[in-house]
Design a protein around this motif. Structure first.
Motif, PDB file in Angstrom:
ATOM      1  N   ALA A  44       0.912  -1.151   0.041  1.00  0.00           N
ATOM      2  CA  ALA A  44       0.033  -0.046   0.063  1.00  0.00           C
ATOM      3  C   ALA A  44       0.859   1.189   0.058  1.00  0.00           C
ATOM      4  N   ARG A  45       0.573   2.237  -0.709  1.00  0.00           N
ATOM      5  CA  ARG A  45       1.332   3.703  -0.828  1.00  0.00           C
ATOM      6  C   ARG A  45       0.544   4.710  -0.154  1.00  0.00           C
ATOM      7  N   PRO A  46       1.536   5.558   0.697  1.00  0.00           N
ATOM      8  CA  PRO A  46       0.907   6.472   1.357  1.00  0.00           C
ATOM      9  C   PRO A  46       0.027   7.812   0.834  1.00  0.00           C
ATOM     10  N   GLU A  47      -0.302   7.568  -0.636  1.00  0.00           N
ATOM     11  CA  GLU A  47      -0.600   8.465  -1.138  1.00  0.00           C
ATOM     12  C   GLU A  47      -1.725   8.201  -2.328  1.00  0.00           C
ATOM     13  N   GLY A  48      -2.364   9.157  -3.093  1.00  0.00           N
ATOM     14  CA  GLY A  48      -3.309   8.786  -4.202  1.00  0.00           C
ATOM     15  C   GLY A  48      -4.434   7.892  -3.821  1.00  0.00           C
ATOM     16  N   ALA A  49      -4.713   6.848  -4.828  1.00  0.00           N
ATOM     17  CA  ALA A  49      -5.883   6.248  -4.638  1.00  0.00           C
ATOM     18  C   ALA A  49      -5.644   4.903  -3.380  1.00  0.00           C
ATOM     19  N   ASP A  50      -4.682   4.513  -3.106  1.00  0.00           N
ATOM     20  CA  ASP A  50      -4.085   3.726  -1.991  1.00  0.00           C
ATOM     21  C   ASP A  50      -4.784   4.419  -0.753  1.00  0.00           C
ATOM     22  N   LEU A  51      -4.198   5.546  -0.652  1.00  0.00           N
ATOM     23  CA  LEU A  51      -4.602   6.390   0.835  1.00  0.00           C
ATOM     24  C   LEU A  51      -5.963   6.590   0.746  1.00  0.00           C
ATOM     25  N   ASP A  52      -6.649   7.082  -0.383  1.00  0.00           N
ATOM     26  CA  ASP A  52      -8.042   7.227  -0.185  1.00  0.00           C
ATOM     27  C   ASP A  52      -8.908   5.828   0.104  1.00  0.00           C
ATOM     28  N   LEU A  53      -8.243   4.726  -0.554  1.00  0.00           N
ATOM     29  CA  LEU A  53      -9.107   3.555  -0.266  1.00  0.00           C
ATOM     30  C   LEU A  53      -9.186   2.999   1.235  1.00  0.00           C
ATOM     31  N   VAL A  54      -7.819   3.257   1.909  1.00  0.00           N
ATOM     32  CA  VAL A  54      -7.413   2.730   3.059  1.00  0.00           C
ATOM     33  C   VAL A  54      -8.297   3.704   3.889  1.00  0.00           C
TER      34      VAL A  54
ATOM     35  N   TRP B 216      -9.361   7.730  11.485  1.00  0.00           N
ATOM     36  CA  TRP B 216      -8.347   8.836  11.527  1.00  0.00           C
ATOM     37  C   TRP B 216      -8.705   9.571  10.356  1.00  0.00           C
ATOM     38  N   PRO B 217      -8.145  11.060  10.310  1.00  0.00           N
ATOM     39  CA  PRO B 217      -7.974  11.933   9.423  1.00  0.00           C
ATOM     40  C   PRO B 217      -6.998  11.287   8.353  1.00  0.00           C
ATOM     41  N   ARG B 218      -7.344  11.665   6.817  1.00  0.00           N
ATOM     42  CA  ARG B 218      -6.457  11.220   6.006  1.00  0.00           C
ATOM     43  C   ARG B 218      -5.036  11.441   6.131  1.00  0.00           C
ATOM     44  N   GLU B 219      -4.692  12.732   6.652  1.00  0.00           N
ATOM     45  CA  GLU B 219      -3.258  12.986   6.866  1.00  0.00           C
ATOM     46  C   GLU B 219      -2.615  12.037   7.937  1.00  0.00           C
ATOM     47  N   ARG B 220      -3.348  11.558   8.814  1.00  0.00           N
ATOM     48  CA  ARG B 220      -2.925  10.637   9.974  1.00  0.00           C
ATOM     49  C   ARG B 220      -2.634   9.194   9.108  1.00  0.00           C
TER      50      ARG B 220
END
Length: 195
Positions: free
Chosen positions: A29-39, A56-60
Motif C-alpha cells: 500500500a502506498r501512502p498517497e493517491g488512490a491507495d491512501l483514499d481507499l484505506v 483517522w483523518p487522511r493526513e494521519r
C-alpha cells in the motif's frame, strides 16, 4: 555468544510480500493517491472502526502508512481479488511488535491485521478464504517462518470464526490496554504450535 544470538530479531528481515496466486494478488500500500483514499475510506466504515478504532483523518493515515514503509516491523498491503481491492492487511514481525513476550514467539513469526474494506463483501466466506491464502502465502514467502499469528478482539465473533475456518488455532488470550485478544496461530506443521 554472538550478537545475533543475543538479539535475533535484529537479524531477521522485515515482513515479506505474501506469495499469492490468481485470483488473489497482494501489493504494498502506498501512502498517497488512490491507495491512501481507499484505506482512509475503509477505516471510517462502521464494521472496521468497531474493532480497529482508526477512523483517522487522511493526513494521519498518510503518516501511518509512510511510517510503516520507513521501518522493518510492519508491511502495509492491499489484497485484491480478481483485480478488485478487497482488504487492507498489515503483516508484522511479532518480535518487533507489542505481541512479543506474550507467548513463546520465534524470531521469524509473522502476524497479520486484516480489514475487509466493503461491508457488502463480508459474511460470504471471503474472509476465511483470504486468511487461508494469506497464511500460506506468507509461509511460502519466508521459509524460516513456521507460524502466522493473529490477535483479534475476543468479542469479534465473525473474525474469530473466519480465522478458525482458515486453519488458525487458539493459543490463549492476550490483554492489551484497549482489548482482550484471542491469540490465534496458523502453524506450518503440528510441531510448530507454541508450547
Amino acid at each position: 555468544m554472538t550478537s545475533a544470538h543475543q538479539h535475533p530479531a535484529t537479524t531477521v528481515p522485515g515482513p515479506p510480500l505474501p506469495l499469492l496466486s490468481a485470483p488473489w494478488s497482494a501489493r504494498v500500500a502506498r501512502p498517497e493517491g488512490a491507495d491512501l483514499d481507499l484505506v482512509h475510506g475503509w477505516m471510517r466504515s462502521p464494521h472496521i472502526d468497531a474493532f480497529w478504532h482508526q477512523a483517522w483523518p487522511r493526513e494521519r493515515w498518510y503518516e501511518e502508512i509512510a511510517g510503516h514503509l520507513a521501518g522493518d516491523a510492519i508491511l502495509p498491503l492491499l489484497i485484491d481479488l480478481d483485480g478488485r481491492p478487497l482488504a487492507y492487511v498489515e503483516v508484522y514481525r511479532v518480535a518487533r511488535d507489542r505481541l512479543a513476550g506474550h507467548y513463546a514467539e520465534l524470531p521469524h513469526d509473522l502476524g497479520v491485521h486484516i480489514a475487509i474494506g466493503d461491508a457488502d463483501r463480508t459474511g460470504r466466506g471471503l474472509g476465511r478464504t483470504l486468511l487461508r491464502v494469506l497464511a500460506r502465502g506468507l509461509l511460502a514467502a519466508d521459509p524460516a517462518c513456521v507460524r502466522v499469528v493473529a490477535e483479534p478482539d475476543v468479542t469479534n465473533v465473525p473474525s474469530l470464526r473466519a480465522f478458525g475456518a482458515a486453519g488458525f488455532r487458539p493459543a490463549g488470550e492476550v490483554t492489551f490496554p484497549e482489548k482482550t485478544a484471542a491469540l490465534l496461530v496458523h502453524p506450518r506443521t503440528e510441531e510448530d504450535m507454541p508450547r
